[in-house]
Design a protein around this motif. Structure first.
Motif, short mmCIF file in Angstrom:
data_model
loop_
_atom_site.label_atom_id
_atom_site.label_comp_id
_atom_site.label_asym_id
_atom_site.label_seq_id
_atom_site.Cartn_x
_atom_site.Cartn_y
_atom_site.Cartn_z
N LEU A 82 103.48 -10.83 68.90
CA LEU A 82 103.42 -9.77 67.90
C LEU A 82 104.00 -10.30 66.59
O LEU A 82 105.16 -10.69 66.52
N GLY B 108 105.01 -9.86 62.57
CA GLY B 108 105.31 -8.95 61.46
C GLY B 108 105.04 -9.68 60.16
O GLY B 108 103.94 -10.17 59.93
N GLY B 109 106.07 -9.77 59.33
CA GLY B 109 105.91 -10.46 58.04
C GLY B 109 106.04 -11.97 58.14
O GLY B 109 105.89 -12.67 57.13
N GLY B 110 106.35 -12.49 59.32
CA GLY B 110 106.43 -13.94 59.53
C GLY B 110 107.58 -14.60 58.76
O GLY B 110 107.53 -15.81 58.49
N SER B 111 108.64 -13.84 58.44
CA SER B 111 109.71 -14.41 57.61
C SER B 111 110.91 -14.89 58.43
O SER B 111 111.90 -15.33 57.86
N ASN B 112 110.79 -14.78 59.75
CA ASN B 112 111.88 -15.25 60.60
C ASN B 112 111.31 -16.09 61.74
O ASN B 112 111.83 -16.09 62.84
N PRO C 34 113.01 -10.26 53.00
CA PRO C 34 111.56 -10.27 53.15
C PRO C 34 111.13 -9.76 54.53
O PRO C 34 111.96 -9.56 55.41
N GLU D 115 108.60 -7.31 57.31
CA GLU D 115 108.10 -5.95 57.53
C GLU D 115 109.11 -5.16 58.36
O GLU D 115 110.02 -5.73 58.96
N ALA E 181 112.28 -6.24 60.91
CA ALA E 181 113.65 -5.94 60.45
C ALA E 181 114.42 -5.18 61.53
O ALA E 181 115.62 -5.40 61.73
N ALA F 144 118.11 -6.47 60.85
CA ALA F 144 118.28 -7.23 59.61
C ALA F 144 119.44 -6.68 58.80
O ALA F 144 119.68 -5.46 58.78
N GLY F 145 120.15 -7.56 58.14
CA GLY F 145 121.29 -7.12 57.36
C GLY F 145 121.76 -8.17 56.39
O GLY F 145 121.37 -9.34 56.48
N ILE G 17 107.19 -2.12 68.39
CA ILE G 17 107.65 -1.03 67.52
C ILE G 17 106.49 -0.57 66.63
O ILE G 17 105.88 -1.38 65.92
N ARG H 227 122.19 -13.47 45.94
CA ARG H 227 121.17 -14.32 46.55
C ARG H 227 120.79 -15.48 45.66
O ARG H 227 120.72 -16.63 46.09
C1 LIG Z 1 114.35 -16.21 51.93
C2 LIG Z 1 114.73 -15.41 53.17
C3 LIG Z 1 115.90 -14.70 53.19
C4 LIG Z 1 116.26 -13.96 54.32
N1 LIG Z 1 117.42 -13.23 54.30
C5 LIG Z 1 117.75 -12.47 55.37
C6 LIG Z 1 118.94 -11.66 55.35
O1 LIG Z 1 119.69 -11.63 54.38
N2 LIG Z 1 119.23 -10.93 56.45
C7 LIG Z 1 118.41 -10.92 57.55
O2 LIG Z 1 118.72 -10.19 58.51
N3 LIG Z 1 117.30 -11.67 57.59
C8 LIG Z 1 116.94 -12.44 56.54
N4 LIG Z 1 115.81 -13.20 56.58
C9 LIG Z 1 115.03 -13.29 57.83
C10 LIG Z 1 113.88 -12.26 57.93
O3 LIG Z 1 113.42 -11.90 56.65
C11 LIG Z 1 114.31 -10.99 58.66
O4 LIG Z 1 114.83 -11.28 59.92
C12 LIG Z 1 113.12 -10.02 58.79
O5 LIG Z 1 113.64 -8.76 59.10
C13 LIG Z 1 112.08 -10.44 59.80
O6 LIG Z 1 110.98 -9.54 59.69
P1 LIG Z 1 109.47 -10.02 59.82
O7 LIG Z 1 108.60 -8.82 59.70
O8 LIG Z 1 109.18 -11.13 58.90
O9 LIG Z 1 109.48 -10.50 61.32
P2 LIG Z 1 108.68 -11.76 62.02
O10 LIG Z 1 109.25 -13.00 61.44
O11 LIG Z 1 107.21 -11.55 61.83
O12 LIG Z 1 109.08 -11.57 63.51
C14 LIG Z 1 110.41 -11.69 63.95
C15 LIG Z 1 110.48 -11.22 65.41
O13 LIG Z 1 110.22 -9.82 65.46
C16 LIG Z 1 109.11 -9.55 66.34
N5 LIG Z 1 108.36 -8.42 65.77
C17 LIG Z 1 107.79 -8.34 64.54
N6 LIG Z 1 107.24 -7.13 64.36
C18 LIG Z 1 107.45 -6.43 65.51
C19 LIG Z 1 107.13 -5.11 65.96
N7 LIG Z 1 106.43 -4.25 65.21
N8 LIG Z 1 107.53 -4.72 67.20
C20 LIG Z 1 108.21 -5.59 68.01
N9 LIG Z 1 108.53 -6.85 67.65
C21 LIG Z 1 108.16 -7.25 66.41
C22 LIG Z 1 108.31 -10.83 66.38
O14 LIG Z 1 107.54 -10.92 67.57
C23 LIG Z 1 109.41 -11.88 66.31
O15 LIG Z 1 109.98 -12.06 67.59
C24 LIG Z 1 115.41 -13.95 55.45
C25 LIG Z 1 114.22 -14.67 55.42
C26 LIG Z 1 113.86 -15.40 54.30
C27 LIG Z 1 112.57 -16.14 54.29
#
Ligand SMILES: Cc1cc2nc3c(=O)[nH]c(=O)nc-3n(C[C@H](O)[C@H](O)[C@H](O)COP(=O)(O)OP(=O)(O)OC[C@H]3O[C@@H](n4cnc5c(N)ncnc54)[C@H](O)[C@@H]3O)c2cc1C
Length: 312
Positions: free
Chosen positions: A67, A69-73, A134, A136, A140, A145-146, A192, A218
């Motif tokens: 699954l 999301g925004g691919g940021s982690n 960043p 979705e 988060a 996320a925090g 979710i 930041r």
């Molecule tokens: C420049 C930068 C700065 C950042 N700073 C922070 C920060 O200060 N604090 C912080 O906490 N994080 C930070 N991050 C990390 C990231 O942005 C967060 O963890 C973010 O909340 C991940 O969300 P995503 O949608 O990109 O998840 P993804 O990277 O797409 O997925 C992360 C995980 O969540 C799962 N997932 C995604 N969507 C769903 C869903 N709908 N239901 C169930 N599982 C799901 C995925 O399968 C995967 O296991 C940062 C990242 C970058 C690139």
């Protein structure tokens, strides 16, 4: 990775589910790394999202599904993934102002910085910190996320969760949130669909200045405009991961196209043509070196998707 031929088109209408084949996942991750998704599925309603999970379960494909999301982690393997689901549910967003709070139903696919800015500009407090994170909303919530002393769990009331193809509501307490973790982190078959938040009115000037302060922090401490996935390791109790990595002399170390950021030692950046294996090699190097020299085991924050050797 192989995935069998499945006739998604027979089971879902194009309005419910968009299907792409061999979608390059490098375009969906902030690292800009990752091979193709053999099937890339975009459900457009919560009910199609739930039905898709049921369908995958019935066809014994759920364990091979990722699954996104925004691919940021995320670090996605160069070999790609067999089945990727990326919900697109933004049309289900609902913001209802009551006399003394805002009731916000936020679908998992909504972009976090954009909704955080919108709600802050409406004069509600609690989402200021999210304007700089960043990704979705679903991701988060998974990661709790925090930053700067605030976490997403602080304002969540309930979460719509899909399990075994059924949609139900989970209270915030049942989500078992902790530092960068929740029950969702340990069970990839819990999807979710969205969450309800309660935001209180705040002083608009104070809200705006908090957003500015967060942005300044930041800019002064993290690499800007670089391809990364944020912090790659969690902070161990009583330590910060970046200072441990710095103390063992790894800041700036490169492997292929990946580098431990000279600006923030807990970030790995793709300097142009990094492979997932390059990033993985740096993760492994950091973990081994910090363990050997300090005795502290770093826990990964970035999620690995696809075949990687296990370093835990
Ligand atoms: C420049 C930068 C700065 C950042 N700073 C922070 C920060 O200060 N604090 C912080 O906490 N994080 C930070 N991050 C990390 C990231 O942005 C967060 O963890 C973010 O909340 C991940 O969300 P995503 O949608 O990109 O998840 P993804 O990277 O797409 O997925 C992360 C995980 O969540 C799962 N997932 C995604 N969507 C769903 C869903 N709908 N239901 C169930 N599982 C799901 C995925 O399968 C995967 O296991 C940062 C990242 C970058 C690139």
């Amino acid at each position: 990775m192989e995935a069998p031929e499945i006739n998604f088109e027979e089971a879902f209408s194009p309005q419910e589910l968009e299907l792409r084949r061999n979608e390059p996942l490098s375009e969906w991750t902030t690292f800009r790394i990752g091979g193709p998704a053999r099937f890339f599925l975009i459900p457009r309603t919560s009910s199609a999202f739930a039905r898709l999970q049921f369908f995958l379960l019935e066809h014994q494909l759920l364990s091979r599904t990722f699954l996104l999301g925004g691919g940021s982690n995320l670090l996605v393997s160069d070999h790609g993934l067999p089945i990727v689901v990326h919900p697109s549910l933004d049309s289900e967003l609902s913001l209802i102002p009551f006399a003394d709070f805002l009731d916000a139903w936020i679908p998992s696919s909504v972009r976090v910085p954009a909704i955080a800015r919108r709600i802050s500009e409406m004069g509600y407090t609690g989402f200021e910190f999210l304007t700089t994170i960043p990704g979705e909303m679903g991701g988060a919530i998974v990661q709790n996320a925090g930053c700067y002393g605030q976490e997403i769990r602080d304002t969540i009331v309930e979460i719509a969760v899909i399990s075994k193809g059924r949609l139900s509501l989970l209270s915030s307490a049942d989500a078992d949130f902790s530092y960068r973790s929740s029950i969702f982190k340990h069970d990839p078959d819990l999807w979710i669909a969205g969450a309800r938040f309660r935001l209180l009115p705040g002083d608009p000037a104070r809200i705006a200045s908090r957003i500015d302060e967060n942005r300044e922090k930041r800019i002064s401490s993290q690499p800007r405009n670089r391809r990364s996935a944020g912090s790659v390791f969690k902070n161990p109790d009583g330590h910060s991961a970046w200072s441990l990595i710095d103390s063992v002399g790894l800041r700036g170390t490169s492997q292929g196209g990946a580098q431990i950021s000279p600006e923030h030692a807990n970030f790995i950046v793709n300097t142009g043509n990094a492979s997932a294996d390059d990033v993985f090699a740096l993760l492994d190097l950091v973990r081994r070196t910090v363990k050997e020299r300090t005795g502290i085991t770093l826990e990964r924050e970035v999620v690995l998707a696809g075949p990687f050797p296990e370093i835990q």
